[in-house]
Design an enzyme around this catalytic site. Structure first.
Site, short mmCIF file in Angstrom:
data_model
loop_
_atom_site.label_atom_id
_atom_site.label_comp_id
_atom_site.label_asym_id
_atom_site.label_seq_id
_atom_site.Cartn_x
_atom_site.Cartn_y
_atom_site.Cartn_z
CB THR A 1 75.61 22.39 55.48
OG1 THR A 1 75.51 23.75 55.01
CG2 THR A 1 75.52 22.35 56.99
CG ASP B 1 72.70 24.34 52.36
OD1 ASP B 1 72.17 23.65 51.46
OD2 ASP B 1 73.89 24.22 52.69
CG ASN C 1 72.42 22.24 47.33
OD1 ASN C 1 72.49 21.05 47.07
ND2 ASN C 1 72.41 22.72 48.58
CG HIS D 1 70.55 15.54 53.66
ND1 HIS D 1 70.64 14.19 53.86
CD2 HIS D 1 69.80 15.69 52.53
CE1 HIS D 1 69.99 13.54 52.92
NE2 HIS D 1 69.47 14.42 52.10
CG ASP D 2 72.75 20.96 54.63
OD1 ASP D 2 72.51 21.69 53.65
OD2 ASP D 2 73.55 20.00 54.58
CG ASP E 1 75.51 23.68 49.08
OD1 ASP E 1 75.48 22.77 48.22
OD2 ASP E 1 75.06 23.52 50.24
CG PHE F 1 75.32 17.12 46.02
CD1 PHE F 1 75.59 18.35 46.60
CD2 PHE F 1 75.09 17.07 44.65
CE1 PHE F 1 75.63 19.51 45.82
CE2 PHE F 1 75.12 18.22 43.87
CZ PHE F 1 75.41 19.44 44.46
CG ASN F 2 77.59 18.59 50.66
OD1 ASN F 2 77.13 19.29 49.77
ND2 ASN F 2 77.06 18.55 51.88
#
Ligand code: RIB
Ligand code: CA
Length: 310
Positions: free
Chosen positions: A126, A16, A40, A240-241, A11, A168-169
């Site tokens: 992700t 990402d 996002n 994160h990703d 996203d 979030f995801n």
């Protein structure tokens, strides 16, 4: 050495984009495709950003990029411009020309690619899991054909990053996450528990300044750093990703343990919470390999060396 076949679902937002850079520059993967969903930012913006980053990278092989879900299975979209900026890339690559591919559907592409590469494909997720959930609803049998699924999402022993308990995801589309978690897919969950330990700091930015990607990383992460400082007092960008890509590159970077994990979808306070049954209270068979720790220095070295072209 044969390259690991992967498909990325994104996203594209800032982290990402960093994950796309790591995945393409690592030269360890045969990237069969990239599927895009809203998260996002809107689907249109994420699709534009993904194509923009991939075209900017000027790769020697083209990669199919497919539009997916405009919104979660049942909920309204929830964008995170506070962290990723209005354009989703923190304003980076604003003048980058981009050609958008037309046609193709992410869900059908996911199904087709999994069926064409039985037990060979690693999915690196992700983003909110809407695309994968829709593919599983359409063809449940694909779950048995996937080699591994690395999911950036959830948090099992810490606080959330969008609500007090949810990541979030998972929060954006908890119904999709629930479908994926109960599909039988072999899943490794790369949650905030470990991604919060993989933080890019000012020293890393300075170290990247002379590299090909230095100015992009500095510009794209500026808002991320500012939000982190405001919320935690520390100027950093949690990768994160990129860590999900790192786990696909080198599983020894993390410690994992099999647990039964479910996702809350019907709560006033806790929607999107990933509930991990550490003590097997429910007596259910484990469905997820949960990342419980990470060798963050080793991962950051891998990230930095790859971006510096070393
Ligand atoms: O919680 C972090 C995750 O949500 C990352 O994938 C970030 O890009 C957002 O999608
Ligand atoms: Ca993401």
């Amino acid at each position: 050495m044969t390259k690991k076949k992967i498909l990325l679902d994104v996203d594209t937002g800032v982290d990402d984009a960093l994950a796309l850079i790591l995945a393409t520059q690592s030269r360890a993967f045969h990237i069969l495709g990239i599927t895009v969903t809203s998260g996002n930012v809107s689907l249109d913006q994420a699709f534009l950003n993904t194509n923009k980053v991939i075209q900017w990278l000027n790769l020697d092989k083209s990669i199919p990029i497919l539009r997916g879900s405009e919104k979660p299975l049942r909920r309204h979209p929830l964008y995170e411009h506070r962290v990723h900026g209005n354009d989703g890339l923190g304003g980076a690559l604003a003048d980058q020309p981009v050609q958008l591919p037309d046609g193709g559907d992410a869900v059908d592409f996911l199904i087709q690619t999994i069926e064409e590469h039985p037990r060979e494909l690693t999915l690196i997720m992700t983003a909110p899991l809407t695309n994968l959930a829709r593919a599983l609803m359409k063809k449940p049998g694909i779950a048995a054909l996937v080699k591994e699924t690395v999911i950036m999402g959830g948090v099992v022993q810490g606080y959330g990053n969008i609500t007090p308990v949810a990541e979030f995801n998972m929060y954006v589309d908890p119904e999709a996450a629930k479908i994926v978690f109960h599909s039988g897919l072999p899943i490794t969950l790369v949650g905030l528990d470990v991604t919060r330990k993989a933080r890019l700091n000012e020293k890393h930015l300075a170290d990247l300044d002379d590299s090909r990607f230095g100015s992009f990383v500095r510009q794209a992460t500026a808002q991320y750093f500012a939000v982190s400082e405001k919320r935690t007092g520390v100027r950093a960008c949690a990768l994160h990703d990129p860590l999900a890509v790192g786990v696909a590159l080198d599983p020894s970077l993390v410690e994992k343990r099999a647990y039964y994990v479910d996702v809350e979808t019907n709560s006033d306070l806790c929607d999107g919470q990933t509930v991990c049954d550490f003590q097997n209270r429910w007596g259910k068979a484990p469905n997820i390999q949960v990342c419980t720790d990470v060798q963050s220095e080793r991962f950051l070295n891998l990230f930095m060396k790859t971006l510096k072209g070393e």
